[in-house]
Design a protein around this motif. Structure first.
Motif, PDB file in Angstrom:
ATOM      1  N   ASP A   1      -9.433  -8.517   1.440  1.00  0.00           N
ATOM      2  CA  ASP A   1     -10.864  -8.758   1.639  1.00  0.00           C
ATOM      3  C   ASP A   1     -11.091 -10.187   2.119  1.00  0.00           C
ATOM      4  O   ASP A   1     -11.803 -10.429   3.118  1.00  0.00           O
ATOM      5  CB  ASP A   1     -11.588  -8.502   0.318  1.00  0.00           C
ATOM      6  N   ALA A  61      -9.619   1.069   5.018  1.00  0.00           N
ATOM      7  CA  ALA A  61      -9.994  -0.187   4.361  1.00  0.00           C
ATOM      8  C   ALA A  61     -11.234  -0.801   5.017  1.00  0.00           C
ATOM      9  O   ALA A  61     -12.132  -1.306   4.331  1.00  0.00           O
ATOM     10  CB  ALA A  61      -8.830  -1.169   4.414  1.00  0.00           C
ATOM     11  N   VAL A  80       0.869  -1.178   0.000  1.00  0.00           N
ATOM     12  CA  VAL A  80       0.000   0.000   0.000  1.00  0.00           C
ATOM     13  C   VAL A  80       0.902   1.223   0.000  1.00  0.00           C
ATOM     14  O   VAL A  80       1.981   1.207   0.600  1.00  0.00           O
ATOM     15  CB  VAL A  80      -0.930  -0.004   1.236  1.00  0.00           C
ATOM     16  N   THR A 102      -7.393   0.465  -6.095  1.00  0.00           N
ATOM     17  CA  THR A 102      -8.386   0.702  -5.058  1.00  0.00           C
ATOM     18  C   THR A 102      -7.883   1.831  -4.176  1.00  0.00           C
ATOM     19  O   THR A 102      -6.732   1.812  -3.730  1.00  0.00           O
ATOM     20  CB  THR A 102      -8.606  -0.562  -4.212  1.00  0.00           C
ATOM     21  N   TRP A 125      -6.045  -6.073  -2.879  1.00  0.00           N
ATOM     22  CA  TRP A 125      -7.321  -5.781  -2.244  1.00  0.00           C
ATOM     23  C   TRP A 125      -8.176  -7.038  -2.102  1.00  0.00           C
ATOM     24  O   TRP A 125      -8.834  -7.247  -1.077  1.00  0.00           O
ATOM     25  CB  TRP A 125      -8.076  -4.713  -3.022  1.00  0.00           C
TER      26      TRP A 125
END
Length: 665
Positions: free
Chosen positions: A440, A481, A393, A420, A436
């Motif tokens: 998730d 997030a 990130v 994202t 991502w």
């Protein structure tokens, strides 16, 4: 086109510029007396196409190489001057090395004073110069012979320079504005004027900028570009700016400052860089080696931190960390030069990689991968590579800022790489689609296991969840997030807890009936000082343990929060108190407030007010220092209440407009 001279002292650089332009670039009385250039000199040559060629005449004296470096940054074309009678001299070689280290690829070699030598001597010097150029950025550059005294070859050189200027494409000006200040002075009736070369972007009269690293706000009242009045300046221009603003004086501005776009003001004093040590160095350099660092027009002391166990040998290149004595304004991929602390010789140079280099874990494989990605000139490839290495990130706002690129570039990269976006109050983080999806899935799997093992618990604590995930995000993007996952319906956020949407803790009918009797007691006008478990049990004539059991279950369901032992507050009341402390912090000059101020807002006793604030301290919502608290803006949504703190007003005002009357040299 900005042209910079280079070469040994007394090899005729200033005389050459005068012969080409008719302007004597030696402007100081001491320069006239001693017959050498001491400070930067400037001259201009209009061409028949309307283009104006700017000349920066630099000193050639050994002790003034730092001044030469201030003028060399930002030039488009180099003229390496070599006197035919002396041939190659120490400063000739050093200036050539500097041109090479700064990555200046366009240039010409001019052999001067040919009226004082024989043809054989001229041929000999030409051979010397050709050999010296080999392997440098000027390898294969054209050699011209001239005499500033007789005028021989001057017209030919002038024509070559004009032709090159017509062929040379203008620098792209789509970046953010940066001007490296090399002179600062005042003019009667005008005010403070700074001159320099525009490194990137565009600027217009009446625009506001920041003088970095000092952080002084300034407005451009008027400007000259290439020695003529102008309304706009762009990358590659030689420019003079008349600046006005609070604190803007001749004394507060100096060589080495950078006038830049307000979004770029982020001085740095620890930089990861690629460094090449010159082959001429007598020995390798070791850990914490002291140097003088030259970047744009600034000079600052620095220490070199090697990022491997081996020393850096002459002629070799390696990644290093530069720890500076004071902050400077810079951009990623800027070129720099280092000299020894005695200012006797140039040691090497290279390119900045990361302006936000960490002081710890500098040698890890992750950091090596990050440096390799950040060193890529193409920003799409650089960002794409960064997002495939830990921590997977990246703050795209900082990435774009440090490359002096416009904000629109952020969204171009986001769209191009299908990223994202994780928005926070202060930053915009991005992750690639593959990461991502992994994140998730990891959150869903972790929560499913937790719910199976703890069916009667409301959910898992945010920080416990973050630390248990693989891959793991830093706290700031992690909070964003979770918000994104909640908005998509994947998870539910119950204050400090996270759960799957499908997981619900339910009370039995009997407990629900008891809760329906307790809830009104905790609310209403006494919501900021609700009774404790014992008092509720007495009022309801129920066993204390039964009341405690229902309240504990209600806490797991996010209906109440246990602020102190057996002291429960409704979640809506806790949210209201979050808004109150946010207001207190916003109203305070420095953002800090006292327990007494909070007590007065909730009309409560001091003991209970302290218990409430201690509760917020434990959850990281407030930060306590010497009994003064401030809000942690990143935890404001912890209890289900989204609160935004207002930014303080900087109080800047525009300055009056004046009349320009100055030159950009």
């Amino acid at each position: 086109m900005i042209i910079g001279t280079a070469g040994h002292v007394d090899h005729g650089k200033t005389a050459l510029v005068k012969a080409l332009t008719g302007v004597d670039a030696d402007r100081l009385k001491e320069e006239k007396v001693r017959g050498i250039t001491i400070d930067l000199g400037f001259a201009y040559l209009p061409s028949n196409t309307g283009e104006i060629l700017g000349f920066i005449d630099v000193p050639g004296h050994e002790g003034l190489v730092h001044t030469m470096l201030a003028g060399a940054s930002g030039i488009d074309f180099a003229i390496l001057v070599v006197a035919a009678d002396d041939g190659l001299m120490p400063q000739t070689s050093e200036h050539l090395a500097i041109i090479d280290l700064l990555g200046i690829t366009r240039g010409i070699v001019v052999i001067t004073k040919i009226d004082a030598v024989t043809p054989q001597r001229l041929a000999e010097v030409s051979q010397q110069v050709g050999a010296a150029l080999a392997g440098t950025t000027l390898d294969g550059a054209e050699l011209l012979s001239v005499s500033a005294f007789t005028g021989q070859g001057i017209d030919n050189l002038r024509q070559r320079l004009v032709a090159t200027s017509n062929e040379l494409p203008r620098r792209s000006a789509d970046g953010r504005f940066r001007l490296a200040v090399d002179r600062s002075f005042t003019l009667t009736g005008v005010g403070v004027v700074v001159t320099g070369t525009v490194l990137s972007g565009c600027a217009s009269v009446d625009e506001h900028f920041i003088v970095s690293p000092a952080g002084l706000h300034a407005r451009i009242r008027s400007m000259h570009v290439q020695n003529s009045p102008a309304k706009t300046a762009r990358a590659g221009d030689r420019c003079a700016l008349n600046l006005v603003g609070d604190g803007i004086t001749k004394e507060t501005l100096r060589r080495g400052d950078v006038v830049l776009d307000t979004a770029l003001h982020a001085p740095t004093e620890r930089i990861d860089a690629s460094l090449r040590l010159l082959p001429s160095e007598p020995k390798a350099i070791g850990q914490w080696f002291p140097v003088r660092l030259h970047h744009a027009s600034t000079e600052v002391g620095a220490r070199i931190v090697l990022l491997s166990d081996e020393t850096l040998a002459p002629g070799m290149q390696a990644d290093v960390q530069l720890v500076l004595e004071r902050p400077i304004a810079a951009a990623s991929l800027d070129r720099f030069v280092i000299r020894d602390v005695s200012a006797r010789r140039t040691i090497g140079g290279g390119e900045f990689i990361d302006l936000r280099a960490p002081s710890r874990y500098r040698r890890t494989p992750e950091r090596r991968a990050q440096r390799a990605a950040l060193a890529l000139a193409d920003q799409t490839h650089a960002l794409s590579s960064l997002l495939t290495t830990p921590p997977f990130v990246w703050d795209i706002s900082s990435f774009i800022r440090d490359r002096a690129r416009p904000e629109s570039e952020e969204w171009r990269l986001i769209d191009a790489l299908d990223l994202t976006v994780l928005e926070t109050p202060s930053s915009r983080f991005v992750v690639d689609p593959e990461f991502w999806q992994r994140f998730d899935n990891s959150v869903a799997d972790k929560l499913a296991v937790f719910h199976a093992e703890n069916p009667d618990l409301q959910g898992i604590g945010r920080e416990k969840l973050r630390l248990g995930l693989e891959p793991r995000l830093a706290p700031l993007p992690f909070g964003s997030a979770l918000t994104r996952l909640a908005a998509s319906g994947r998870v539910a956020l119950d204050g400090a807890f996270v759960r799957l949407v499908s997981h619900v803790v339910r009370m039995s009918p009997a407990d629900e009936e008891t809760w329906a009797m307790i809830e009104p007691i905790l609310g209403g006008s006494s919501r900021f000082r609700p009774p404790r478990v014992r008092d509720i049990a007495v009022a309801m004539e129920r066993p204390e343990r039964d009341i405690r059991k229902v309240l504990k279950l209600a806490a797991r369901m996010g209906r109440v929060d246990e602020v102190a032992i057996d002291h429960f507050f409704l979640r809506s009341t806790v949210g209201e108190m979050v808004r109150i402390i946010a207001d207190l912090s916003a109203d305070a000059k420095d953002g800090r407030f006292t327990a007494a101020q909070f007590r007065d807002r909730v009309t409560n006793g001091r003991k209970v007010a302290i218990q409430i604030l201690d509760f917020f301290d434990r959850h990281g919502l407030t930060l306590n220092r010497n009994d003064l608290r401030r809000v942690n803006r990143h935890r404001l949504d912890l209890f289900g209440t989204l609160v935004h703190l207002s930014a303080p007003n900087d109080g800047r005002e525009s300055s009056p407009v004046g009349r320009p009357d100055f030159k950009s040299g």
